[in-house]
Design a protein around this motif. Structure first.
Motif, PDB file in Angstrom:
ATOM      1  N   GLY A   1       1.000  -1.054   0.297  1.00 36.36           N
ATOM      2  CA  GLY A   1      -0.450  -0.878  -0.151  1.00 36.36           C
ATOM      3  C   GLY A   1       0.944   0.743   0.249  1.00 36.36           C
ATOM      4  N   ILE A   2       1.914   0.950  -0.704  1.00 34.79           N
ATOM      5  CA  ILE A   2       2.306   2.281  -0.849  1.00 34.79           C
ATOM      6  C   ILE A   2       3.010   2.552  -2.170  1.00 34.79           C
ATOM      7  CG2 ILE A   2       5.582   2.999   0.014  1.00 34.79           C
ATOM      8  CD1 ILE A   2       4.747   1.185   2.250  1.00 34.79           C
ATOM      9  N   GLY A   3       3.342   3.568  -2.771  1.00 39.32           N
ATOM     10  CA  GLY A   3       3.953   4.120  -3.522  1.00 39.32           C
ATOM     11  C   GLY A   3       4.564   5.575  -4.166  1.00 39.32           C
ATOM     12  N   ALA A   4       5.563   5.611  -5.112  1.00 43.28           N
ATOM     13  CA  ALA A   4       6.142   6.789  -4.604  1.00 43.28           C
ATOM     14  C   ALA A   4       6.502   7.559  -6.088  1.00 43.28           C
ATOM     15  CB  ALA A   4       7.966   6.065  -4.404  1.00 43.28           C
ATOM     16  N   TYR A   5       6.194   9.262  -6.455  1.00 45.59           N
ATOM     17  CA  TYR A   5       6.643   9.539  -7.311  1.00 45.59           C
ATOM     18  C   TYR A   5       8.119  10.012  -7.966  1.00 45.59           C
ATOM     19  CZ  TYR A   5       5.372  13.137 -11.569  1.00 45.59           C
ATOM     20  OH  TYR A   5       5.190  13.986 -12.517  1.00 45.59           O
ATOM     21  N   THR A   6       8.511   8.966  -9.034  1.00 43.99           N
ATOM     22  CA  THR A   6      10.072   9.616  -9.006  1.00 43.99           C
ATOM     23  C   THR A   6      10.281   9.812 -10.192  1.00 43.99           C
ATOM     24  OG1 THR A   6      10.038   6.883 -10.019  1.00 43.99           O
ATOM     25  CG2 THR A   6      10.566   7.881  -7.507  1.00 43.99           C
ATOM     26  N   PRO A   7       9.833  10.918 -10.913  1.00 50.71           N
ATOM     27  CA  PRO A   7       9.884  11.673 -12.473  1.00 50.71           C
ATOM     28  C   PRO A   7      10.920  11.734 -13.434  1.00 50.71           C
ATOM     29  CG  PRO A   7       9.244  13.361 -11.590  1.00 50.71           C
ATOM     30  CD  PRO A   7       9.179  12.127 -10.262  1.00 50.71           C
TER      31      PRO A   7
END
Length: 142
Positions: A112-118
């Motif tokens: 239940g974890i996400g990361a925005y890594t553009p």
């Protein structure tokens, strides 16, 4: 404030299912209220003092918490914004071999974890731009 992510439960003293008044009692007044997408029924809230956004679902319960630097966000005692995108990817892969890795994001449905890594493709030594903790079903289509 320190936010230790508890998969599918919450982070720090915040937990999924809390009502907006409970969040306000814990964090004070939101610095901003906004609709993340035009079709949203409930407004999301920003708490600049803690560097986070709270997303709500009907009937007004927390469904996700998104953090941005310099928030103090931890998973298994590791401070996530102190990790490079590559270190974060390795940590999440260790905990979830089914980690979804995209060009600009990481998502663990198991945790239940996400990361925005553009910027990870250009420079994997940079940290994530945001970390989201979400409840079960948050990314499921209705």
């Amino acid at each position: 404030m320190r936010f230790e992510i508890r998969p599918y439960e919450g982070a720090g003293k915040l937990h999924f299912g809390m009502r907006a008044l409970e969040v306000k009692a814990l964090l004070g007044e939101a610095s901003d209220s906004f609709f993340k997408i035009p079709s949203d029924i409930l407004a999301s809230e920003q708490y600049e003092t803690e560097n986070l956004f709270i997303y709500y679902k009907e009937p007004g319960n927390v469904e996700a918490i998104e953090f941005y630097p310099p928030a103090k966000v931890f998973l298994e005692s590791r401070e996530l914004f102190s990790l490079s995108c590559e270190e974060l990817r390795r940590l999440l892969l260790k905990l979830d071999p089914d980690l979804e890795v995209e060009v600009d994001s990481l998502t663990s449905y198991r945790l239940g974890i996400g990361a925005y890594t553009p910027n990870a493709e250009e420079d994997s030594t940079l940290p994530a731009e945001s970390i989201i903790a979400f409840e079960k079903g948050y990314y499921e289509e209705e």
